[in-house]
Design an enzyme around this catalytic site. Sequence first.
Site, PDB file in Angstrom:
ATOM      1  CB  SER A 142      36.298  38.991  38.244  1.00 33.89           C
ATOM      2  OG  SER A 142      37.449  38.792  37.434  1.00 33.89           O
ATOM      3  CE1 TYR A 155      34.467  34.351  36.782  1.00 37.94           C
ATOM      4  CE2 TYR A 155      36.052  35.626  35.676  1.00 37.94           C
ATOM      5  CZ  TYR A 155      35.643  35.294  37.029  1.00 37.94           C
ATOM      6  OH  TYR A 155      36.128  35.734  38.074  1.00 37.94           O
TER       7      TYR A 155
END
Length: 269
Positions: A142, A155
């Site tokens: 990501s 995350y």
Amino acid sequence: MSEELAGMVAIVTGGASGIGRGIVERFLAEGAKVMIGDVQDELGSSVADAGGDDALFCHTDVGDQAQVCALVGAAVERFGGLHVMVNNAGRSSPLKKGLFDEDFAEFDSVMRTNVLGVMAGTRDAARHMAQHGGGSIINISSIGGILAGGGVATYRASKAAVIQFSKSAAIELAHYGVRVNCLAPGNIPTPILRSSATEEDREKLDRFEARIRQTMRDDRPLKREGTADDVAEAALYFATDRSRYVTGTVLPVDGGTVAGKVMAPRTPR
């Protein structure tokens, strides 16, 4: 479609929805046989049913190494081989008001899914590929693993770990003709953003998600919205022979977000 993946077998974890589903559908359209691994049984079975005989769903929690190994074995047994492994399954960590409020209660589960799942999937796929002429492993990170920022700290850390692991694996596996690359999506509407909201946020979910999405748009040079199809197109590139001399790379699919700050438009002379 050009049938670029005709005769090839692929696994896509987290393939029941979002980016994973987009990759599954694109790979099927290009002629691949696809094994879908996910914990969402109903959605996963539905995607597989739509793919006909070329698709199969297997319930898989990628945080469990035994289940990842079984997924790879099932793909090889059902379709006769494995050429492409897409380690896409992931989850977000709760969006807290700040680091002082973070208790890291979700750390183990986020890391188990986002990092261990990728590591186990890479290892098990590579074991087969190394003995059968090589292959392509595509790990989904990501832009949150590239750009620092407040919130969802676990995350972000997990996605940064995916990038570093993928580069290390690419070096080690190159000898066997196994390529390992990373995609780093950003600003792609998927259910994962919704999962980062706390219980309190969910009561105001519409405003919460609208605010986050607007911030993403403001930070994105390209003004059109990204889609799961955009990520699938990049995954297709890494899956095919077009990227035969490409390994250890990280490709942002983010409308230019990680490239730099947005500039005010100027009228061409």
